[in-house]
Design an enzyme around this catalytic site. Structure first.
Site, PDB file in Angstrom:
ATOM      1  N   GLU A  79       0.846  -1.186   0.000  1.00  8.63           N
ATOM      2  CA  GLU A  79       0.000   0.000   0.000  1.00  8.63           C
ATOM      3  C   GLU A  79       0.881   1.236   0.000  1.00  8.63           C
ATOM      4  OE1 GLU A  79      -2.030   0.766   3.937  1.00  8.63           O
ATOM      5  OE2 GLU A  79      -1.700  -1.378   4.156  1.00  8.63           O
ATOM      6  N   CYS A 111      -3.283  -4.044   4.465  1.00 10.13           N
ATOM      7  CA  CYS A 111      -2.255  -4.951   4.985  1.00 10.13           C
ATOM      8  C   CYS A 111      -2.484  -6.411   4.621  1.00 10.13           C
ATOM      9  CB  CYS A 111      -2.174  -4.822   6.504  1.00 10.13           C
ATOM     10  SG  CYS A 111      -1.841  -3.146   7.083  1.00 10.13           S
ATOM     11  N   HIS A 233      -1.462 -10.660  12.125  1.00  4.51           N
ATOM     12  CA  HIS A 233      -1.017  -9.379  11.587  1.00  4.51           C
ATOM     13  C   HIS A 233      -0.773  -8.444  12.767  1.00  4.51           C
ATOM     14  CE1 HIS A 233      -0.882  -5.561   9.599  1.00  4.51           C
ATOM     15  NE2 HIS A 233      -2.072  -5.192  10.033  1.00  4.51           N
TER      16      HIS A 233
END
Length: 386
Positions: A79, A111, A233
């Site tokens: 990103e 993400c 994550h």
């Protein structure tokens, strides 16, 4: 046919700041960063580094002449793209010296996109078992100096090869993905820094984890006892703890203690680097493999999340000799240089950003393997450090 992650590597910038020093400069209690957020150090990006150079540096750690011949596709998740049209993967493929006959694509969904790359790579290898797919997650997390999100910045890249008969992690067949149109984090095309609704984003993250994991259990019948670790994550390390606590509650048994211990091991590297966006789940995987009680035959659960929002829970089984398929992240982190907060602020404000001007950067102090040397005629200029 077994398909999965064959090798895994990580690269970051040559500089970092100590978040105790940042807390002092921002007149904040250091424990707000060290305990409340769960971060200790943060990678600092010089203007000579970007998503291209970081991604190429991570991938170079895996390269051999034989592997270069077998790579059929390069999927780069980011990103922090450098062009609205041209894929970051094109630049990285060129810097790595890969064949002209290589498919290249850039993937985007906050993400989450590196996990999308892994799943796409799995399908490509199933169609052509002799091929290898290179998947890269590379990003620079920016929120702005003095902003609430400043402490969750970071930078770095992971690179993975996905292949048949993997030497690291064989992927299970079942995975569960979910998505919804949610404005918890976004960055308009005109903005260099991200916008985020932090508390809302945290709750959405937890909800996606619980829902995808529950559906995964319904589809497989697997229970917590079947997992050596649940990996997350980690935009900041406390996020993984919040998700695991939401699942375990106040349980205090063998399974819950094992999973909490594994989470702590998976957080160690992220505490030293900060937010990697697309790469953070896989830095957590690296951290568990090198700091936890990882053993061949263990089943690992992985939760990937990208704001906006998309999440996926999947799993895999560690293969014999997996530890030989990783780079030494601890050594790399130990070789970085700490800089002052004023130096960090100067580098933060020196990025190329959205400027249209020609510029040449001084690369003499950057020991990285690849450089962004500047911009000329609206074209970024890259060079290998050799």
């Amino acid at each position: 046919m077994k398909i999965g992650i064959d090798q895994l590597s990580f690269a970051t910038t040559p500089y970092y700041i100590d978040l105790v020093e940042l807390a002092k400069a921002r007149d904040v209690d250091p424990n707000k960063y060290l305990i409340g957020i769960g971060q200790e150090k943060q990678a600092v990006v010089p203007p000579t580094q970007d998503a291209v150079t970081l991604g190429a540096a991570a991938a170079q750690k895996l390269m051999t002449p034989e592997l270069k011949e077998r790579i059929s596709t390069v999927l780069v998740a980011t990103e922090s793209g450098v062009d609205n049209s041209k894929a970051t993967a094109i630049y990285i493929k060129h810097l790595l010296g890969l064949s002209m006959f290589t498919r290249v694509v850039e993937l985007k969904e906050a993400c989450y996109a590196a996990t999308a790359g892994v799943m796409m790579a799995k399908g490509l290898v199933a169609a052509d078992p002799q091929s290898v797919v290179l998947v890269i997650g590379t990003d620079i997390a920016r929120y702005g100096l003095g902003t609430p999100g400043e402490v969750t910045q970071g930078a770095g890249a992971v690179a993975m090869t996905v292949a048949a008969n993997p030497r690291l992690l064989e992927l299970d067949q079942v995975s569960v993905a979910a998505s919804d149109d949610i404005m918890d984090f976004w960055r308009p095309l005109y903005a260099e820094n991200a916008m985020v609704d932090g508390k809302y984003s945290t709750q959405v993250y937890i909800n996606f984890f619980l829902e995808t994991f529950e559906r995964y259990q319904q589809m497989t019948g697997r229970q917590l006892a079947d997992f050596a670790a649940l990996l997350f994550h980690l935009p900041f390390t406390k996020m993984g703890k919040k998700a695991l606590d939401a699942l375990l509650g106040d349980r205090d048994d063998l399974d819950s203690r094992r999973l909490r211990e594994a989470l702590t091991a998976s957080q160690q590297y992220s505490r030293q680097v900060g937010n990697l966006y697309t790469g953070s789940l896989y830095l957590g995987l690296l951290s568990y493999l090198q700091n936890g009680h990882a053993k061949a035959g263990q089943r690992l659960g992985l939760f990937s999340y990208g704001s906006g929002a998309e999440g996926e829970f999947y799993s895999g089984v560690l293969q014999p000799g997996f530890e030989k398929q990783l780079n030494d992240v601890s050594a790399d982190l130990g070789g970085r240089q700490q800089i002052s907060i004023s130096e960090y602020e100067q580098l933060f404000n020196s990025q190329l950003g959205l400027s249209a001007e020609d510029v040449t950067f001084d690369t003499s102090k950057d020991p990285s393997p690849f450089w962004l040397t500047g911009q000329k005629n609206h074209q970024r200029q890259y060079k290998a450090n050799n």
